[in-house]
Design a protein around this motif. Sequence first.
Motif, mmCIF file in Angstrom:
data_model
loop_
_atom_site.group_PDB
_atom_site.id
_atom_site.type_symbol
_atom_site.label_atom_id
_atom_site.label_comp_id
_atom_site.label_asym_id
_atom_site.label_seq_id
_atom_site.Cartn_x
_atom_site.Cartn_y
_atom_site.Cartn_z
ATOM 1 N N LEU A 1 -9.946 -11.707 1.769
ATOM 2 C CA LEU A 1 -11.012 -11.832 2.761
ATOM 3 C C LEU A 1 -10.460 -11.782 4.185
ATOM 4 N N ASP A 2 -9.140 -11.642 4.314
ATOM 5 C CA ASP A 2 -8.527 -11.602 5.637
ATOM 6 C C ASP A 2 -8.970 -10.339 6.372
ATOM 7 N N ARG A 3 -9.614 -10.514 7.519
ATOM 8 C CA ARG A 3 -10.245 -9.401 8.231
ATOM 9 C C ARG A 3 -9.225 -8.359 8.668
ATOM 10 N N TYR A 4 -8.112 -8.800 9.202
ATOM 11 C CA TYR A 4 -7.084 -7.856 9.660
ATOM 12 C C TYR A 4 -6.544 -7.050 8.482
ATOM 13 N N SER A 5 -6.238 -7.717 7.380
ATOM 14 C CA SER A 5 -5.687 -7.024 6.214
ATOM 15 C C SER A 5 -6.685 -6.015 5.652
ATOM 16 N N VAL A 6 -7.946 -6.435 5.540
ATOM 17 C CA VAL A 6 -8.962 -5.547 4.970
ATOM 18 C C VAL A 6 -9.134 -4.303 5.831
ATOM 19 N N ASN A 7 -9.309 -4.482 7.138
ATOM 20 C CA ASN A 7 -9.514 -3.320 8.021
ATOM 21 C C ASN A 7 -8.304 -2.388 8.032
ATOM 22 N N SER A 8 -7.119 -2.964 7.960
ATOM 23 C CA SER A 8 -5.911 -2.158 7.920
ATOM 24 C C SER A 8 -5.855 -1.330 6.641
ATOM 25 N N ILE A 9 -6.182 -1.952 5.512
ATOM 26 C CA ILE A 9 -6.156 -1.247 4.222
ATOM 27 C C ILE A 9 -7.262 -0.195 4.159
ATOM 28 N N LEU A 10 -8.430 -0.516 4.707
ATOM 29 C CA LEU A 10 -9.518 0.468 4.752
ATOM 30 C C LEU A 10 -9.058 1.741 5.467
ATOM 31 N N ALA A 11 -8.430 1.567 6.617
ATOM 32 C CA ALA A 11 -7.979 2.723 7.398
ATOM 33 C C ALA A 11 -6.932 3.533 6.631
ATOM 34 N N ARG A 12 -6.004 2.837 5.978
ATOM 35 C CA ARG A 12 -4.959 3.535 5.220
ATOM 36 C C ARG A 12 -5.547 4.291 4.031
ATOM 37 N N LEU A 13 -6.523 3.700 3.362
ATOM 38 C CA LEU A 13 -7.141 4.359 2.209
ATOM 39 C C LEU A 13 -7.902 5.610 2.630
ATOM 40 N N VAL A 14 -8.633 5.523 3.737
ATOM 41 C CA VAL A 14 -9.365 6.689 4.243
ATOM 42 C C VAL A 14 -8.383 7.799 4.624
ATOM 43 N N GLU A 15 -7.277 7.414 5.262
ATOM 44 C CA GLU A 15 -6.259 8.386 5.655
ATOM 45 C C GLU A 15 -5.621 9.034 4.427
ATOM 46 N N THR A 16 -5.293 8.218 3.427
ATOM 47 C CA THR A 16 -4.679 8.729 2.194
ATOM 48 C C THR A 16 -5.632 9.672 1.463
ATOM 49 N N GLN A 17 -6.897 9.290 1.427
ATOM 50 C CA GLN A 17 -7.903 10.113 0.764
ATOM 51 C C GLN A 17 -7.990 11.502 1.398
ATOM 52 N N LEU B 1 0.813 -1.211 0.000
ATOM 53 C CA LEU B 1 0.000 0.000 0.000
ATOM 54 C C LEU B 1 0.852 1.270 0.000
ATOM 55 N N ASN B 2 2.102 1.173 0.405
ATOM 56 C CA ASN B 2 2.986 2.341 0.383
ATOM 57 C C ASN B 2 3.234 2.839 -1.042
ATOM 58 N N GLN B 3 2.948 1.992 -2.025
ATOM 59 C CA GLN B 3 3.178 2.366 -3.416
ATOM 60 C C GLN B 3 2.044 3.212 -3.997
ATOM 61 N N ILE B 4 0.923 3.311 -3.283
ATOM 62 C CA ILE B 4 -0.264 3.903 -3.877
ATOM 63 C C ILE B 4 -0.102 5.391 -4.161
ATOM 64 N N GLY B 5 0.708 6.086 -3.345
ATOM 65 C CA GLY B 5 0.884 7.526 -3.546
ATOM 66 C C GLY B 5 1.523 7.873 -4.874
ATOM 67 N N ASP B 6 2.263 6.952 -5.463
ATOM 68 C CA ASP B 6 2.964 7.215 -6.725
ATOM 69 C C ASP B 6 2.074 7.045 -7.953
ATOM 70 N N ILE B 7 0.915 6.407 -7.800
ATOM 71 C CA ILE B 7 0.115 6.069 -8.989
ATOM 72 C C ILE B 7 -1.305 6.627 -8.951
ATOM 73 N N VAL B 8 -1.685 7.304 -7.878
ATOM 74 C CA VAL B 8 -3.059 7.802 -7.776
ATOM 75 C C VAL B 8 -3.294 8.965 -8.730
ATOM 76 N N SER B 9 -4.561 9.181 -9.063
ATOM 77 C CA SER B 9 -4.967 10.341 -9.852
ATOM 78 C C SER B 9 -5.413 11.440 -8.901
ATOM 79 N N THR B 10 -4.872 12.650 -9.118
ATOM 80 C CA THR B 10 -5.255 13.771 -8.250
ATOM 81 C C THR B 10 -6.386 14.606 -8.840
ATOM 82 N N ASN B 11 -6.704 14.376 -10.116
ATOM 83 C CA ASN B 11 -7.794 15.124 -10.745
ATOM 84 C C ASN B 11 -8.870 14.227 -11.333
ATOM 85 N N GLY B 12 -8.904 13.007 -10.857
ATOM 86 C CA GLY B 12 -9.946 12.062 -11.261
ATOM 87 C C GLY B 12 -10.243 11.110 -10.111
#
Length: 389
Positions: free
Chosen positions: A243-259, A223-234
């Motif tokens: 389906l791993d609960r720990y992985s999903v919840n961790s990624i959800l939190a990181r995505l909300v924070e990144t957003q 997930l640390n790679q996501i900042g290099d490929i995101v669209s800032t105007n789309g």
Amino acid sequence: MFISSCSILKPRPSAPVTPPDEKPIESELPEDDVVKPINESVNSIVLLLPFELDKIKSEPTRADVKHSEVPLDFYQGFKVALDNLVQEGYNFKLTVLDTRDNTSQNARLAVTPEVQSADLIVGPIFPKEIPVFSNAGKLTYSLQVSPLAASKPSQFNIPNLVSLVAPIDLHSEGLADYLDDIKKTNDRIIIINKLDDDSRGFLNPLKQSLTKKGVSYSEITDLNQIGDIVSTNGKNFVVLGTLDRYSVNSILARLVETQAQLGLTIELFGHPNWSKASFDSINLNLLKTKITTSYYVNTFKSNVRDFERKYIEEFRIKPSEYAYKGFDTGYFFGSLLGKYGADYPIHLTSEEYNGLQTNYRFEKNSQWGYVNSYIRILQFDGNDYVPVN
């Protein structure tokens, strides 16, 4: 016991009633529409379900009933469907057989006269039973309906098999179609691959479908790679297949924070089985999380309420997911049999059905039979997944 027995379901004429001495009300309909003819042909259906009655030694206990809950609910929904069709003038001979969740029992049942002479066979329902039953029965013209297994039909290679539950690769293809429809020039599709079995099963066919459509995407494992490929105007459409609960919840939190930190627009797409999992509902909602599904019941629809009322009246319990699936299976295939008789298989790909919990849109393959390709998109609304308009 109704198992291993037959029932003839036929319309019954109403008891004669002496009319009052009044001038009769004349119908505004043509005479042909007033009296609906009753179809006297009887269509033979065999229903194979794993009740495992051989394991019940005396009076059924609560545990016994719980153990047989899925096949019992499916049967009861199926029966309500046939009862409805009987009221419409069709006749059926229904034979219900207990497969006992046993491959040897399936092989024995496959060669019985009831099965060999049936117009339609529904079941068995477990993947391990399906090929054993087919190989033993060597059915020539009747279809074998697999109503609950989500297995890939290609693993069985049974030309007369009808798979009602879309396998995972069709979910992936359905999501690819949706992403292709909504993606605009400045949008990005980002696949987060955790490299586990669930991710591979869902994401590999997704990537193949996107590539085939000429739709570009980026794939990351960290997930640390996501900042290099995101669209800032789309928009950023992020797909996660684990389906791993720990992985999903961790990624959800990181995505909300990144957003929030980068001022991005992120929409998340998850594995179809997220509908039965428990993740952080606040973050799911913030990311407008969507999933694919072939099952959804809108309890506000009149036909759903009508089925629920009839089901509760007859069985004194609310219908489960498997009761709804039993009804749609019984009503669609019962209607086909009633309309076309033994020729119903040739109409399977041309007939469409909008059911209580799914729709039927069948595609045919000469090697592994028919598969229902219908997929819909659901979005998390803070409490549950609901259809996307």
